[in-house]
Design an enzyme around this catalytic site. Structure first.
Site, PDB file in Angstrom:
ATOM      1  CE1 TYR A  60     128.924  38.491 -23.847  1.00 38.98           C
ATOM      2  CE2 TYR A  60     130.908  38.977 -25.856  1.00 38.98           C
ATOM      3  CZ  TYR A  60     129.326  38.720 -25.887  1.00 38.98           C
ATOM      4  OH  TYR A  60     128.337  37.757 -26.192  1.00 38.98           O
ATOM      5  CB  SER A 111     127.008  28.707 -27.240  1.00 40.99           C
ATOM      6  OG  SER A 111     127.601  27.356 -26.497  1.00 40.99           O
ATOM      7  N   PRO A 112     126.978  27.346 -30.616  1.00 41.18           N
ATOM      8  CG  PRO A 112     128.497  27.796 -33.063  1.00 41.18           C
ATOM      9  CD  PRO A 112     128.281  28.303 -31.553  1.00 41.18           C
ATOM     10  CG  ASN A 156     136.613  26.539 -34.428  1.00 42.86           C
ATOM     11  OD1 ASN A 156     135.961  25.734 -33.909  1.00 42.86           O
ATOM     12  ND2 ASN A 156     136.155  26.857 -33.121  1.00 42.86           N
TER      13      ASN A 156
END
Length: 330
Positions: free
Chosen positions: A54, A201-202, A289
């Protein structure tokens, strides 16, 4: 925040975790990275997931500076190895030499002497699997990682690795999984072998928040408005998908919850899932979240979701980007 045991390990991870894939590798500024990370601690999040690739070390470096200010036993840290770290063809993959080099480089950037979870970011069919398994075993024996996981391996690759390593080495699998991406076929196999899912990636890169509208430009300041963060947009973005997501909005509202809460609770309804990895560019997103932890969805609500989505979700087994089939042996 609720916590779940990660596979056969003794790690208790927060149901919602914080990831750094497209955000803290350069997509957002350093101040926002710090604010979101501190918000995660405030929300009870204890599990942080990154990777060496990343930003080619940028995300690990950012978190090394931030997380090192917290007691090491106050958080669980996961990173990964596989993707290229330079233009050198040898500077990638799961060879023993690359794994040995990259775990040390990751620990230096993360400013710690160990990670709690070290993951194979993909399977490397160019390297004998025996070599890869032994290299990961060595990382654990050296105390540089407590446990090992993998991301986007096929069932055949998982079975072969378990046969070689025994039941205790691998404790986690990291597939893409969301209302829109229901393709993983590894849940049962992994559960039978003491391996939990920590899904990426939920929220379908933010699509399941409902903020992207069909036929309209992407909102300013959103992930897909940034060239750095829109690199995988085509996985989850089309008019049909956006229209299906808009059909979910009244369902969430009728249940008295936000779209992120509905989407994350949908993922966490599966007991095989230990944690849902979420990204955030603002602290309030972290708290929004985190609010999904502990939310239970009724059968009627789940049925309404299925009807609203129709045949839009990807449900057939699908290789992830950069994933590969096949296994090489010595």
């Amino acid at each position: 925040m609720r916590y779940r045991t990660l596979g056969s390990s003794d790690l208790n991870v927060s149901e919602i975790s914080l990831g750094s894939w497209l955000t803290y590798s350069g997509g957002v500024e350093a101040d926002a990275t710090r604010a979101c990370t501190e918000a995660a601690f405030d929300a009870g999040i204890n599990f942080f997931d990154t990777a060496n690739a990343y930003g080619q070390g940028a995300a690990e470096t950012a978190w090394g500076e931030i997380l090192s200010a917290h007691p090491r036993d106050s958080y669980l840290l996961a990173t990964k190895v596989y993707f290229p770290m330079s233009d050198d063809p040898a500077d990638r993959g799961l060879s023993p030499a690359h794994i040995a080099q990259q775990i040390d480089a990751s620990l230096t950037r993360l400013q710690t002497d160990h990670v709690d979870l070290y993951q194979a970011h993909r399977f490397d069919s160019r390297v004998p699997i025996e070599d890869t398994v032994e290299a990961f075993q060595k990382v654990v024996e050296q105390g540089k990682a407590r446990y090992i996981g993998f991301s986007e391996w096929t069932p055949e690759q998982i079975r072969t690795a378990i046969d070689l390593a025994g039941p205790d080495l691998f404790v986690s699998s990291q597939p893409q999984y969301s209302m829109l991406w229901q393709a993983p076929e590894v849940f049962g196999l992994c559960a039978a072998n003491g391996i939990s899912q920590i899904v990426w990636s939920p929220l379908a890169q933010g699509v399941l928040t409902g903020k992207y509208k069909p036929g309209q430009p992407v909102p300013e300041g959103s992930r897909f408005a940034s060239a750095d963060m829109a690199v995988s947009q085509d996985l989850v973005y089309s008019d049909a998908i956006l229209e299906a997501v808009q059909r979910l909005v009244p369902i969430a509202e009728g249940a008295g919850m936000s779209m992120p809460t509905l989407a994350l609770a949908w993922v966490l309804r599966r007991t095989e899932v230990a944690s849902a990895i979420t990204g955030a560019s603002r602290p309030e997103q972290v708290h929004a979240n985190a609010a999904a932890s502990g939310v239970e969805l009724s059968e009627d609500l789940l049925t309404a979701v299925d009807q609203a989505l129709g045949d839009v979700p990807v449900t057939e087994p699908t290789l992830a980007p950069a994933a590969q089939e096949g296994i090489k042996h010595r």
